[in-house]
Structures are given as C-alpha cells and as structure tokens.
Design a protein around this motif. Sequence first.
Motif, PDB file in Angstrom:
ATOM      1  N   PRO A 112      43.517  38.584  56.539  1.00 38.32           N
ATOM      2  CA  PRO A 112      43.471  38.288  55.107  1.00 38.32           C
ATOM      3  C   PRO A 112      44.560  37.308  54.690  1.00 38.32           C
ATOM      4  O   PRO A 112      45.692  37.397  55.143  1.00 38.32           O
ATOM      5  N   ASP A 113      44.191  36.373  53.851  1.00 39.25           N
ATOM      6  CA  ASP A 113      45.139  35.442  53.234  1.00 39.25           C
ATOM      7  C   ASP A 113      45.379  35.976  51.827  1.00 39.25           C
ATOM      8  O   ASP A 113      44.543  35.827  50.941  1.00 39.25           O
ATOM      9  N   HIS A 114      46.529  36.624  51.629  1.00 40.88           N
ATOM     10  CA  HIS A 114      46.779  37.323  50.368  1.00 40.88           C
ATOM     11  C   HIS A 114      46.857  36.364  49.172  1.00 40.88           C
ATOM     12  O   HIS A 114      46.455  36.716  48.070  1.00 40.88           O
ATOM     13  N   GLY A 115      47.340  35.158  49.389  1.00 46.11           N
ATOM     14  CA  GLY A 115      47.379  34.176  48.304  1.00 46.11           C
ATOM     15  C   GLY A 115      45.976  33.825  47.842  1.00 46.11           C
ATOM     16  O   GLY A 115      45.694  33.770  46.640  1.00 46.11           O
ATOM     17  N   LEU A 116      45.073  33.602  48.802  1.00 48.10           N
ATOM     18  CA  LEU A 116      43.682  33.292  48.466  1.00 48.10           C
ATOM     19  C   LEU A 116      43.010  34.493  47.803  1.00 48.10           C
ATOM     20  O   LEU A 116      42.252  34.337  46.833  1.00 48.10           O
ATOM     21  N   LEU A 117      43.295  35.681  48.299  1.00 48.09           N
ATOM     22  CA  LEU A 117      42.700  36.880  47.697  1.00 48.09           C
ATOM     23  C   LEU A 117      43.171  37.072  46.254  1.00 48.09           C
ATOM     24  O   LEU A 117      42.392  37.469  45.384  1.00 48.09           O
ATOM     25  N   ARG A 118      44.444  36.771  45.976  1.00 43.29           N
ATOM     26  CA  ARG A 118      44.941  36.855  44.590  1.00 43.29           C
ATOM     27  C   ARG A 118      44.241  35.830  43.706  1.00 43.29           C
ATOM     28  O   ARG A 118      43.862  36.126  42.569  1.00 43.29           O
ATOM     29  N   GLN A 119      44.048  34.615  44.231  1.00 52.00           N
ATOM     30  CA  GLN A 119      43.356  33.590  43.450  1.00 52.00           C
ATOM     31  C   GLN A 119      41.909  33.994  43.167  1.00 52.00           C
ATOM     32  O   GLN A 119      41.400  33.787  42.070  1.00 52.00           O
ATOM     33  N   LEU A 120      41.250  34.581  44.159  1.00 54.35           N
ATOM     34  CA  LEU A 120      39.874  35.060  43.946  1.00 54.35           C
ATOM     35  C   LEU A 120      39.845  36.187  42.920  1.00 54.35           C
ATOM     36  O   LEU A 120      38.931  36.272  42.108  1.00 54.35           O
ATOM     37  N   GLY A 121      40.855  37.061  42.966  1.00 55.12           N
ATOM     38  CA  GLY A 121      40.938  38.133  41.974  1.00 55.12           C
ATOM     39  C   GLY A 121      41.109  37.582  40.571  1.00 55.12           C
ATOM     40  O   GLY A 121      40.483  38.061  39.622  1.00 55.12           O
ATOM     41  N   GLN A 122      41.954  36.555  40.426  1.00 56.68           N
ATOM     42  CA  GLN A 122      42.138  35.937  39.116  1.00 56.68           C
ATOM     43  C   GLN A 122      40.857  35.271  38.644  1.00 56.68           C
ATOM     44  O   GLN A 122      40.514  35.341  37.461  1.00 56.68           O
ATOM     45  N   LEU A 123      40.137  34.645  39.562  1.00 56.58           N
ATOM     46  CA  LEU A 123      38.862  34.016  39.217  1.00 56.58           C
ATOM     47  C   LEU A 123      37.857  35.065  38.748  1.00 56.58           C
ATOM     48  O   LEU A 123      37.164  34.876  37.741  1.00 56.58           O
TER      49      LEU A 123
END
Length: 181
Positions: A112-123
């Motif tokens: 998992p790329d946590h930065g990408l997962l946070r961005q997807l969560g914000q989206l």
Amino acid sequence: EFLQYNESPLLLLMDPAPDADARDLPVTILEAQVQVVDGAPQTLFAAVPFQLETLQAERIAMEHVAKAGPAVGEAALDAHVDAVDASLHTLGARVRVLRDHLKAVDAGEIPPDHGLLRQLGQLCDQLPAFGGDETLDDAFLRDYNDALLASYLATVTKHAAAVNDLSDKLMLVNSRGSKLV
C-alpha cells in the motif's frame, strides 16, 4: 536591483516560436540563486523543474475554449456531446485504474502507498453521499422530475406571455373602434 523588492524572484521565459511537435509547454521557469563565482557572491538564475497538474474539469474547460466552433455541417450540440463523451470515457478509464489498484492492494499483490490511499480517501470524501434509504436511482429520478417541472414552468410562462401580448393587441384593436371579421 530587483532583489530589494523581492529576495527570491522567479523569471518566466516563454518561447514565442515553439516546435509544432513539442509535447511540453514552451515555458522555462528560472529562480534567482546566490552562488560564489571567483570568490565573490553573484546572483544567477537556475532552471526550476515544474510539473503542470490539472483537474478533469479544467481540461474540459480548456478543450471547450480551444475549439473555435463546430465543423461545417456539425451542430454545436454534437461537438459538445462528443467532448463530454470523450471526457467521460477518460474519467471512466482513470476510475478503473484506481479501482484495480485498490483491489491489488486489498489482495496483497502490491504494497500500500499510504499517500495515494489518503488522496483517494479525500477524493471519495468530496463525492456526494446518499444517506438513508435514498438510492442513486431515487436521487436521479427526483432531479429529473425537478428539471422537467422547471421546463414545463418555463413553457407555461412563455405561453402566458404570448397570450398576454395577444390580448393587449386585441384590446388595442377594439379600443380604436375597429371590428374583427
């Protein structure tokens, strides 16, 4: 001289005659840096790398502005529908890539790329939420009915204005003493 106004100025150089085949913008951004040359500090400009990031809505707007108008024999609505269709296909492809990535992370195939997962969560947080018993179909049907109601109201208003104009004309003709045949 300009350092007295701004201690870290930027210089934007634009190429007035870029290559027709160039994929990058004909722009160079330079930043002022103090470097020691021959034992004396000098202010020099160094190139700054940059990346242009846009949202899908911005791209759609730019495509709309870039198009001069519809081609011969093509309606403006057709051109608009084609542009929206292409944008929706692009958006669908990007959503599929994200979905496949999330499935692979969930299955443990990739770390998992946590930065990408946070961005997807914000989206996902920006997307409208349907709460309670309301489904997407119900919301669509409600919005569709609201749009139809607004259209009918506009039509009735337009015809009422036409009837009002006709009645004003009839009153004008009758007030002059003329008889209608």
